[in-house]
Design an enzyme around this catalytic site. Structure first.
Site, short mmCIF file in Angstrom:
data_model
loop_
_atom_site.label_atom_id
_atom_site.label_comp_id
_atom_site.label_asym_id
_atom_site.label_seq_id
_atom_site.Cartn_x
_atom_site.Cartn_y
_atom_site.Cartn_z
N ASP A 60 0.84 -1.20 0.00
CA ASP A 60 0.00 0.00 0.00
C ASP A 60 0.87 1.25 0.00
O ASP A 60 1.01 1.91 1.03
CB ASP A 60 -0.92 -0.06 1.23
CG ASP A 60 -1.91 1.10 1.26
OD1 ASP A 60 -2.22 1.66 0.19
OD2 ASP A 60 -2.38 1.43 2.36
N LYS A 62 0.37 3.66 -2.28
CA LYS A 62 -0.50 4.73 -2.83
C LYS A 62 0.22 5.57 -3.87
O LYS A 62 0.35 6.80 -3.74
CB LYS A 62 -1.02 5.61 -1.70
CG LYS A 62 -1.89 4.86 -0.72
CD LYS A 62 -2.54 5.80 0.27
CE LYS A 62 -3.49 5.09 1.20
NZ LYS A 62 -2.87 4.09 2.09
O1 C5P Z 1 -5.01 1.72 11.94
P1 C5P Z 1 -6.08 1.71 10.90
O2 C5P Z 1 -7.06 0.57 11.04
O3 C5P Z 1 -6.72 3.05 10.71
O4 C5P Z 1 -5.28 1.38 9.58
C1 C5P Z 1 -5.88 1.38 8.32
C2 C5P Z 1 -4.82 1.11 7.31
O5 C5P Z 1 -5.38 1.22 6.01
C3 C5P Z 1 -3.66 2.10 7.37
O6 C5P Z 1 -2.48 1.36 7.12
C4 C5P Z 1 -3.93 3.07 6.26
O7 C5P Z 1 -2.74 3.53 5.65
C5 C5P Z 1 -4.69 2.20 5.27
N1 C5P Z 1 -5.58 2.91 4.36
C6 C5P Z 1 -6.58 3.77 4.78
N2 C5P Z 1 -7.36 4.42 3.86
C7 C5P Z 1 -7.18 4.21 2.56
C8 C5P Z 1 -6.19 3.31 2.11
C9 C5P Z 1 -5.41 2.67 3.06
O8 C5P Z 1 -6.78 3.94 5.98
N3 C5P Z 1 -7.97 4.78 1.68
#
Ligand code: C5P
Length: 225
Positions: A60, A62
């Site tokens: 990920d 991005k």
């Molecule tokens: O700790 P948490 O549950 O918020 O982590 C969510 C994960 O998903 C993080 O690693 C974040 O970078 C990722 N993520 C996100 N939103 C997105 C894409 C990826 O929160 N749109």
């Protein structure tokens, strides 16, 4: 009903901490997210670590850059053998198509609107259509240009499933078994994400920051049944 897979986010600062987490989650979780935190700290060794343990990697990072640059980055991710990579759908058709045309490539999961955005935050960033319409437009552009899936909040998953059922996998971060009052503004429980039609949920802190990460993951998997 379709199956929803858990992706545990290895958002740790060191390889050692990631290894510790993998020890706890081994046998329960098959997919792991290696994102900018761990990849910047530890590089491709983080991906190798998951592969050595038999897990699959969602890289990920991005990506958002000119088409040629992103295409080469995705090519290298493919050479590492990762299952999927993320790239911003707002990077445009050419960027996405350049990646989709690669011979050997991971699944391309396009970011729509980050789950940390609420309506006001998105507006302040210059988007004027609101969250639902922006997500819908970006997902349509993803589907038309070779994305295998899109990353959105579970709150938009049901809408996208109706439009793209079977054609785009839905990957949803913003999962909170209990409210945490943190940066995830558009968050729901694992069961609600499954009911909305998520194919994958991405969970970080509810597992990584739990006193017992194995028990936290087990409870989430139970909620997904
Ligand atoms: O700790 P948490 O549950 O918020 O982590 C969510 C994960 O998903 C993080 O690693 C974040 O970078 C990722 N993520 C996100 N939103 C997105 C894409 C990826 O929160 N749109």
């Amino acid at each position: 009903m379709h199956k929803t897979e858990l992706i545990a986010a290895l958002d740790t600062d060191t390889l050692k901490a990631a290894e510790h987490l993998l020890d706890k989650l081994e046998g329960r979780v098959k997919f792991f997210k290696v994102g900018s935190v761990l990849f910047t700290a530890a590089g491709p060794a983080a991906v190798d670590l998951v592969h050595k343990r038999g897990g699959r990697v969602f890289l990920d990072l991005k990506f958002y850059d000119i088409p040629n640059t992103v295409k080469h980055a995705v090519k290298h991710a493919g050479a590492m053998g990762v299952y999927s990579v993320s790239l911003h759908l707002s990077g445009g058709n050419e960027m996405l198509r350049a990646c989709a045309e690669l011979d050997k490539r991971p699944k391309l999961w396009g970011i729509t609107v980050l789950t940390s955005f609420d309506e006001y935050g998105l507006f302040r960033s210059g988007y004027r259509c609101g969250i639902d319409k922006t997500v819908r437009n970006l997902a349509a552009h993803g589907a038309a240009n070779g994305a295998d899936g899109v990353v959105c909040s579970p709150l938009e998953a049901a809408m996208l499933r109706k439009i793209h059922d079977g054609k785009l996998k839905l990957v949803t971060p913003g999962i909170r078994p209990e409210a945490r009052g943190d940066d995830q503004k558009r968050a729901v429980t694992p069961a609600a994400a499954r009911e909305a039609g998520a194919d994958f949920i991405v969970v970080g802190r509810p597992i990584t920051a739990a006193a017992d990460p194995a028990a936290a993951a087990a409870a989430i998997l139970e909620d997904l049944k």
